[in-house]
Motif scaffolding. Structure first.
Motif, PDB file in Angstrom:
ATOM      1  N   ARG A  85      40.983 -89.340  47.309  1.00 47.40           N
ATOM      2  CA  ARG A  85      40.043 -88.340  47.818  1.00 47.40           C
ATOM      3  C   ARG A  85      39.240 -88.905  48.992  1.00 47.40           C
ATOM      4  O   ARG A  85      38.929 -88.199  49.946  1.00 47.40           O
ATOM      5  N   ILE A  86      38.904 -90.195  48.902  1.00 47.19           N
ATOM      6  CA  ILE A  86      38.211 -90.854  50.007  1.00 47.19           C
ATOM      7  C   ILE A  86      39.105 -90.894  51.245  1.00 47.19           C
ATOM      8  O   ILE A  86      38.654 -90.690  52.375  1.00 47.19           O
ATOM      9  N   ALA A  87      40.392 -91.164  51.032  1.00 43.30           N
ATOM     10  CA  ALA A  87      41.320 -91.350  52.146  1.00 43.30           C
ATOM     11  C   ALA A  87      41.871 -90.024  52.652  1.00 43.30           C
ATOM     12  O   ALA A  87      43.077 -89.836  52.785  1.00 43.30           O
ATOM     13  N   LYS A  88      40.975 -89.094  52.935  1.00 43.05           N
ATOM     14  CA  LYS A  88      41.344 -87.812  53.530  1.00 43.05           C
ATOM     15  C   LYS A  88      40.302 -87.460  54.584  1.00 43.05           C
ATOM     16  O   LYS A  88      39.127 -87.810  54.443  1.00 43.05           O
ATOM     17  N   PRO A  89      40.695 -86.770  55.647  1.00 47.75           N
ATOM     18  CA  PRO A  89      39.707 -86.353  56.655  1.00 47.75           C
ATOM     19  C   PRO A  89      38.610 -85.494  56.031  1.00 47.75           C
ATOM     20  O   PRO A  89      38.880 -84.591  55.245  1.00 47.75           O
ATOM     21  N   GLN A  90      37.368 -85.806  56.376  1.00 46.83           N
ATOM     22  CA  GLN A  90      36.215 -85.082  55.852  1.00 46.83           C
ATOM     23  C   GLN A  90      35.181 -84.910  56.956  1.00 46.83           C
ATOM     24  O   GLN A  90      35.203 -85.621  57.958  1.00 46.83           O
ATOM     25  N   SER A  91      34.245 -83.986  56.755  1.00 48.84           N
ATOM     26  CA  SER A  91      33.171 -83.745  57.720  1.00 48.84           C
ATOM     27  C   SER A  91      31.865 -84.305  57.170  1.00 48.84           C
ATOM     28  O   SER A  91      31.499 -84.032  56.025  1.00 48.84           O
ATOM     29  N   ILE A  92      31.164 -85.091  57.989  1.00 44.29           N
ATOM     30  CA  ILE A  92      29.867 -85.640  57.609  1.00 44.29           C
ATOM     31  C   ILE A  92      28.928 -85.553  58.803  1.00 44.29           C
ATOM     32  O   ILE A  92      29.355 -85.281  59.929  1.00 44.29           O
ATOM     33  N   SER A  93      27.647 -85.812  58.576  1.00 43.97           N
ATOM     34  CA  SER A  93      26.695 -85.905  59.679  1.00 43.97           C
ATOM     35  C   SER A  93      26.971 -87.176  60.471  1.00 43.97           C
ATOM     36  O   SER A  93      27.334 -88.215  59.906  1.00 43.97           O
ATOM     37  N   SER A  94      26.781 -87.099  61.773  1.00 42.49           N
ATOM     38  CA  SER A  94      26.969 -88.289  62.609  1.00 42.49           C
ATOM     39  C   SER A  94      25.846 -89.300  62.420  1.00 42.49           C
ATOM     40  O   SER A  94      25.977 -90.459  62.823  1.00 42.49           O
ATOM     41  N   VAL A  95      24.734 -88.888  61.801  1.00 48.68           N
ATOM     42  CA  VAL A  95      23.595 -89.782  61.563  1.00 48.68           C
ATOM     43  C   VAL A  95      23.676 -90.293  60.131  1.00 48.68           C
ATOM     44  O   VAL A  95      23.570 -89.517  59.181  1.00 48.68           O
ATOM     45  N   LEU A 117      45.794 -94.814  54.846  1.00 51.31           N
ATOM     46  CA  LEU A 117      44.971 -94.264  55.911  1.00 51.31           C
ATOM     47  C   LEU A 117      45.618 -92.984  56.421  1.00 51.31           C
ATOM     48  O   LEU A 117      46.753 -93.006  56.880  1.00 51.31           O
ATOM     49  N   PRO A 118      44.922 -91.846  56.319  1.00 49.35           N
ATOM     50  CA  PRO A 118      45.521 -90.593  56.776  1.00 49.35           C
ATOM     51  C   PRO A 118      45.653 -90.568  58.293  1.00 49.35           C
ATOM     52  O   PRO A 118      44.854 -91.175  59.006  1.00 49.35           O
ATOM     53  N   THR A 119      46.660 -89.884  58.771  1.00 49.19           N
ATOM     54  CA  THR A 119      46.826 -89.718  60.215  1.00 49.19           C
ATOM     55  C   THR A 119      46.119 -88.443  60.652  1.00 49.19           C
ATOM     56  O   THR A 119      46.102 -87.444  59.927  1.00 49.19           O
ATOM     57  N   VAL A 120      45.515 -88.493  61.820  1.00 47.38           N
ATOM     58  CA  VAL A 120      44.837 -87.320  62.377  1.00 47.38           C
ATOM     59  C   VAL A 120      45.204 -87.217  63.848  1.00 47.38           C
ATOM     60  O   VAL A 120      45.453 -88.218  64.515  1.00 47.38           O
ATOM     61  N   GLU A 121      45.248 -85.991  64.351  1.00 43.76           N
ATOM     62  CA  GLU A 121      45.630 -85.786  65.743  1.00 43.76           C
ATOM     63  C   GLU A 121      44.487 -86.091  66.703  1.00 43.76           C
ATOM     64  O   GLU A 121      44.688 -86.640  67.779  1.00 43.76           O
ATOM     65  N   SER A 122      43.276 -85.724  66.320  1.00 43.21           N
ATOM     66  CA  SER A 122      42.129 -85.927  67.204  1.00 43.21           C
ATOM     67  C   SER A 122      41.390 -87.200  66.817  1.00 43.21           C
ATOM     68  O   SER A 122      41.547 -87.706  65.702  1.00 43.21           O
ATOM     69  N   PRO A 123      40.564 -87.752  67.720  1.00 44.17           N
ATOM     70  CA  PRO A 123      39.784 -88.951  67.372  1.00 44.17           C
ATOM     71  C   PRO A 123      38.912 -88.697  66.146  1.00 44.17           C
ATOM     72  O   PRO A 123      38.328 -87.633  65.988  1.00 44.17           O
ATOM     73  N   SER A 124      38.837 -89.674  65.283  1.00 47.34           N
ATOM     74  CA  SER A 124      38.072 -89.539  64.054  1.00 47.34           C
ATOM     75  C   SER A 124      37.463 -90.883  63.701  1.00 47.34           C
ATOM     76  O   SER A 124      38.064 -91.928  63.923  1.00 47.34           O
ATOM     77  N   VAL A 125      36.246 -90.872  63.175  1.00 49.62           N
ATOM     78  CA  VAL A 125      35.613 -92.111  62.735  1.00 49.62           C
ATOM     79  C   VAL A 125      36.360 -92.639  61.514  1.00 49.62           C
ATOM     80  O   VAL A 125      36.581 -91.914  60.550  1.00 49.62           O
ATOM     81  N   THR A 126      36.757 -93.890  61.580  1.00 45.58           N
ATOM     82  CA  THR A 126      37.489 -94.507  60.472  1.00 45.58           C
ATOM     83  C   THR A 126      36.531 -95.283  59.582  1.00 45.58           C
ATOM     84  O   THR A 126      35.705 -96.050  60.066  1.00 45.58           O
ATOM     85  N   VAL A 127      36.647 -95.061  58.278  1.00 39.73           N
ATOM     86  CA  VAL A 127      35.811 -95.739  57.293  1.00 39.73           C
ATOM     87  C   VAL A 127      36.707 -96.608  56.426  1.00 39.73           C
ATOM     88  O   VAL A 127      37.682 -96.123  55.853  1.00 39.73           O
ATOM     89  N   ARG A 128      36.379 -97.882  56.345  1.00 41.75           N
ATOM     90  CA  ARG A 128      37.145 -98.785  55.487  1.00 41.75           C
ATOM     91  C   ARG A 128      36.393 -98.987  54.179  1.00 41.75           C
ATOM     92  O   ARG A 128      35.220 -99.361  54.176  1.00 41.75           O
ATOM     93  N   LEU A 129      37.068 -98.745  53.071  1.00 41.61           N
ATOM     94  CA  LEU A 129      36.466 -98.898  51.748  1.00 41.61           C
ATOM     95  C   LEU A 129      36.883-100.237  51.153  1.00 41.61           C
ATOM     96  O   LEU A 129      38.072-100.521  51.021  1.00 41.61           O
ATOM     97  N   ILE A 130      35.895-101.067  50.819  1.00 36.16           N
ATOM     98  CA  ILE A 130      36.162-102.351  50.170  1.00 36.16           C
ATOM     99  C   ILE A 130      35.265-102.458  48.946  1.00 36.16           C
ATOM    100  O   ILE A 130      34.047-102.603  49.067  1.00 36.16           O
ATOM    101  N   ASP A 131      35.870-102.370  47.771  1.00 38.28           N
ATOM    102  CA  ASP A 131      35.121-102.468  46.511  1.00 38.28           C
ATOM    103  C   ASP A 131      33.898-101.553  46.499  1.00 38.28           C
ATOM    104  O   ASP A 131      32.812-101.935  46.052  1.00 38.28           O
TER     105      ASP A 131
END
Length: 228
Positions: A64-74, A109-123
């Motif tokens: 569920r984490i490894a899917k494109p999602q919408s969040i605030s930029s702040v 890591l999901p693929t996306v066509e447009s630029p997207s902020v990448t988040v790496r999850l570690i523990d």
């Protein structure tokens, strides 16, 4: 509203009701609220992980984490760069999508066509690409101002426990559009309540030294304390 205007608004509210801001988290929460309302936008993010980094977490949650999602930029408490690089957590960061990411080698890591902020999850901890940090903000609330003020007399900036780590983090983000260090106290940390001219001159030198270190790193310094 710009980032600096939001910081100025925070200072105005501090001057009006200083009892509302007696801990750093109160300042952080209010500034986060101002920035999200006036500066922030909605951005797309994608989460990714390596199997070895995700021990102890259920696969459904990770997927569920490894899917494109919408969040605030702040975002508050943003870890940036790679883990293991020391203290790389910002009090507040404003993020923007970026074509390239230092996390493209993640197994999941999901693929996306447009630029997207990448988040790496570690523990369970989230790390954002340093290239995605557009504005970086560090808050420092000083309670023991007498000790803090005296430390400014030391020539080695690494011996400034209240500021050396923050300046190092902000200095590393040289590609960010703006970087801010906000120093807050209920007493002027550069003055120590001294009235004589000699002490006032010493206090001014302390402030100028910190200001100089910020200028070296293109960091905007804002100092907040009761003015009356």
């Amino acid at each position: 509203m710009t980032v600096q205007e939001a910081i100025n608004r925070l200072e105005a509210e501090f001057q009006e009701t200083p009892l509302g801001f007696t801990v750093e988290t109160a300042l952080q929460a209010r500034l986060l609220e101002l920035l999200r309302a006036k500066v922030g936008t909605t951005i797309q993010v994608r989460g990714g992980y390596n199997t070895a980094d995700a021990t102890g977490y259920k696969r459904k949650y990770l997927d569920r984490i490894a899917k494109p999602q919408s969040i605030s930029s702040v975002q508050p408490e943003v870890n940036f760069g790679m883990s293991g690089d020391g203290n790389r957590s910002l009090d507040i960061a404003i993020l923007e999508p970026h074509h390239e990411s230092e996390y493209d080698d993640l197994e999941c890591l999901p693929t996306v066509e447009s630029p997207s902020v990448t988040v790496r999850l570690i523990d369970g901890s989230k790390y954002f690409s340093a290239a995605s940090v557009k504005h970086a903000i560090e808050l420092k609330y000083i309670k023991n101002v007498d000790v803090a003020g005296a430390r400014f007399e030391r020539n080695n900036i690494d011996e400034w426990p209240h500021f050396s780590a923050d300046l190092a983090k902000l200095g590393d983000l040289s590609n960010a559009e703006s970087r801010h260090l906000i120093v807050v106290s209920n007493k002027n940390p550069f003055q120590q309540g001294e009235d004589d001219s000699q002490s006032t001159a010493k206090a001014q030198r302390r402030y100028e030294r910190l200001e100089m270190e910020c200028e070296k790193r293109a960091v905007k310094l804002t100092e907040i304390h009761p003015r009356e």
